[in-house]
Design an enzyme around this catalytic site. Structure first.
Site, PDB file in Angstrom:
ATOM      1  N   GLU A 146       0.805  -1.219   0.000  1.00 45.41           N
ATOM      2  CA  GLU A 146       0.000   0.000   0.000  1.00 45.41           C
ATOM      3  C   GLU A 146       0.836   1.266   0.000  1.00 45.41           C
ATOM      4  O   GLU A 146       0.483   2.247  -0.673  1.00 45.41           O
ATOM      5  CB  GLU A 146      -0.953   0.004   1.208  1.00 45.41           C
ATOM      6  CG  GLU A 146      -2.173  -0.876   1.072  1.00 45.41           C
ATOM      7  CD  GLU A 146      -1.867  -2.368   1.273  1.00 45.41           C
ATOM      8  OE1 GLU A 146      -2.760  -3.187   0.996  1.00 45.41           O
ATOM      9  OE2 GLU A 146      -0.739  -2.675   1.709  1.00 45.41           O
ATOM     10  N   HIS A 215     -10.159  -5.691  10.135  1.00 51.80           N
ATOM     11  CA  HIS A 215     -10.899  -5.425   8.905  1.00 51.80           C
ATOM     12  C   HIS A 215     -12.174  -4.627   9.177  1.00 51.80           C
ATOM     13  O   HIS A 215     -13.036  -4.520   8.300  1.00 51.80           O
ATOM     14  CB  HIS A 215     -11.252  -6.739   8.206  1.00 51.80           C
ATOM     15  CG  HIS A 215     -10.080  -7.442   7.611  1.00 51.80           C
ATOM     16  ND1 HIS A 215      -9.089  -7.999   8.372  1.00 51.80           N
ATOM     17  CD2 HIS A 215      -9.720  -7.677   6.322  1.00 51.80           C
ATOM     18  CE1 HIS A 215      -8.171  -8.559   7.595  1.00 51.80           C
ATOM     19  NE2 HIS A 215      -8.538  -8.366   6.335  1.00 51.80           N
TER      20      HIS A 215
END
Length: 410
Positions: A146, A215
């Site tokens: 990322e 998450h």
């Protein structure tokens, strides 16, 4: 990577399109009397008429209950009347894709990058089919890195492209926090205006259906303090498409927050081209007794509570703030002046969340119009549990909203 973006840049250079800047409306402050010192799970499809189609998964029964509690049905609507309306029906993730696809057709500088965004179509299928249509240079699959591909997207924006960076899950973008905070938000200033950063950073977040703590992150509070960044949160297929298109036309870096449980929300949207204002709240339900400010998935918890409140004789006004940074204090202020009571409902954490910043802004600007203290209902300051029942307990539920409104209106 340099060779790849030389190819993208060459394609972009062939375009004769001028730089399209989306000018959001100026925020007008209302006068006041004084200041006061990695794979996606399947979901339930919820139609605009409130009917649901369940997928056949082992947790289908619990999923039906969970989504039904999250999404309030619209009154006086039916499948027959819905089908007769102009426009076309789309799920929220399809509306995002349609907005992105239309902007890629309109402006060849728009490109997409992220993990599995190419031929796989993204973890929630927002980019499905785009690689086949636009090619691998404009829809670029990246490694699981990322920080690298977010930095690459920022660099691409500096050179004139309009990249869309997808985080497979918004929690993963914490790995790119340095690039977003020190580069994305500040380069326009630190370069003395030599560079603009027209980038859109988007992806799913929020408390899902037993996705676990890592998450289920809500990153709005992390990024709200970064100068130079706009933040918006979509809540319907209509504003998802409109905000996506507006963000891609903006000269500012925009973070678009999408909720993982709203992707399969269905709504009829216009066939005509449209955009939504990046700095404007949405009046969901006019009312007289109390202003309820909310956004994203909590909009549907609030609307479910509003039905109960109306049956009890209360008239709540519901505002989807949509623009998380900056706040639309014009719309919010006019509502506060009318109702004199404010309830903020968010899924963000209570400490340092969007609700805390919104409370401060209302207190500073509209304190004299308040007849009661501002109340903020937020998620508990705990890691989101995996156990389904515990997970629900950490998030604001409609019954809590009803109870607080009754207390505020006494």
């Amino acid at each position: 990577m340099a060779a790849i973006f030389q190819g993208v840049g060459a394609a972009a250079a062939l375009s004769s399109l001028p730089s399209n800047s989306f000018d959001s409306k100026n925020i007008l402050f209302s006068p006041r009397r004084s200041f006061s010192v990695r794979k996606a799970p399947s979901f339930v499809v919820v139609r605009s008429d409130g009917t649901m189609n369940l997928d056949l998964n082992p947790k289908g029964r619990r999923a039906q209950q969970f989504i039904a509690n999250a999404v309030a049905t619209k009154e006086d609507s039916s499948a027959a009347s819905s089908s007769s309306k102009p426009g076309h029906e789309l799920l929220l993730f399809e509306a995002l894709r349609e907005g992105l696809e239309e902007e890629m057709e309109r402006d060849p500088r728009v490109c997409v990058m992220g993990e599995d965004v190419g031929h796989y179509g993204g973890s929630y299928k927002v980019t499905k089919g785009l690689a086949t249509k636009f090619g691998d240079l404009r829809v670029l699959d990246t490694p699981i890195a990322e920080n690298s591909f977010t930095g690459m997207g920022i660099g691409a924006a500096m050179t004139g492209l309009r990249p869309v960076v997808e985080g497979m899950n918004m929690g993963f973008l914490l790995l790119a926090f340095n690039q977003i905070s020190n580069n994305c938000g500040m380069l326009h200033y630190t370069s003395g205006g030599q560079f603009t950063i027209p980038i859109v950073i988007r992806g799913p977040g929020g408390v899902g259906r037993q996705l676990g703590a890592e998450h289920s992150q809500r990153l709005e509070s992390y990024f709200q303090s970064v100068p130079g960044i706009q933040m918006v949160a979509c809540s319907t297929p209509y504003n998802a498409k409109g905000l996506m298109k507006a963000a891609l036309r903006s000269e500012n870096p925009v973070i678009l927050f999408e909720h993982v449980l709203l992707y399969n929300l269905k709504e009829r949207i216009p066939d005509e081209d449209y955009i939504c204002n990046l700095e404007e709240a949405e009046m969901v339900r006019p009312g007289e007794h109390v202003t309820i400010l909310t956004y994203s998935r909590m909009r549907y918890h609030v609307m479910q509570a509003a039905k109960t409140l109306v049956n009890k004789g209360y008239d709540p006004e519901v505002v989807d703030i949509r623009s998380l940074k900056p706040f639309d204090l014009y719309t919010i202020g006019n509502s506060v002046k009318k109702t004199h009571r404010v309830l903020i409902v968010e899924e963000c954490m209570r400490t340092g969340g969007i609700g805390a910043s919104l409370t401060a802004a209302i207190t500073e600007n509209f304190h004299d119009y308040l007849d009661a203290p501002i109340i903020c209902l937020s998620s508990q300051d705990v890691p989101t549990p995996y156990a389904g029942r515990l997970e629900e307990w950490t998030v604001v539920q409609p019954a809590q909203i009803v109870t607080v409104v009754e207390q505020l209106c006494q």
